[in-house]
Write a protein that holds these residues in place. Structure first.
Motif: not given
Length: 142
Positions: A45-46, A48-50, A52, A54-55, A59
């Motif tokens: 998850v981190v 994916l967030c980093l 950009g 993170a759909t 997630v």
């Protein structure tokens, strides 16, 4: 001079000690499995967030993987309970094992069922987006 019952008592003590250590090791494996799965899901998850990316679907896919880890941990815990019951197999302990086994089997069944449905939704979404679906390794149904 040694009697047969002396050897039997020592053998019982040895089996009980071994069962205790095996049950402890299986419980430790269950805890480590949950921890490893949680760390993997968090890392995914981190990442994916980093990036950009993170759909909700991505997630959710990370947590599908975590669910697989939980099924493995429940299996280790059930095995620990089975081994632990060999130490003191009274009716109370057997009844407690039966209840624990039923609850864990129930949880595992429904967790597997939910994970399969989530995988189907994920594959359908990937097909709708035109992406090549990534298939997970087949699971052993037994």
């Amino acid at each position: 001079m040694m009697t047969g019952s002396g050897r039997g008592d020592r053998m019982d003590a040895l089996v009980h000690a071994a069962a205790g250590w095996i049950a402890l090791a299986l419980d430790a494996l269950a805890v480590l499995t949950v921890a490893a799965g949680a760390l993997e899901a968090l890392a995914r998850v981190v990442a994916l967030c980093l990036r950009g990316a993170a759909t909700p679907a991505r997630v959710h896919a990370a947590f599908i993987g975590f669910g697989d880890w939980l099924v493995v941990a429940l299996t280790f815990q059930l095995a620990a309970d089975i081994v632990g019951t060999t130490i003191a197999p009274g009716w109370d302990e057997l009844g407690r094992l039966a209840a624990i086994a039923a609850i864990r089997t129930f949880l595992t069944y429904f967790l597997d069922h939910d994970l399969a449905r989530a995988r189907e939704r994920e594959l359908a979404e990937q097909k709708r987006e035109g992406a090549q679906p990534v298939q997970a390794a087949p699971r052993d149904p037994g």
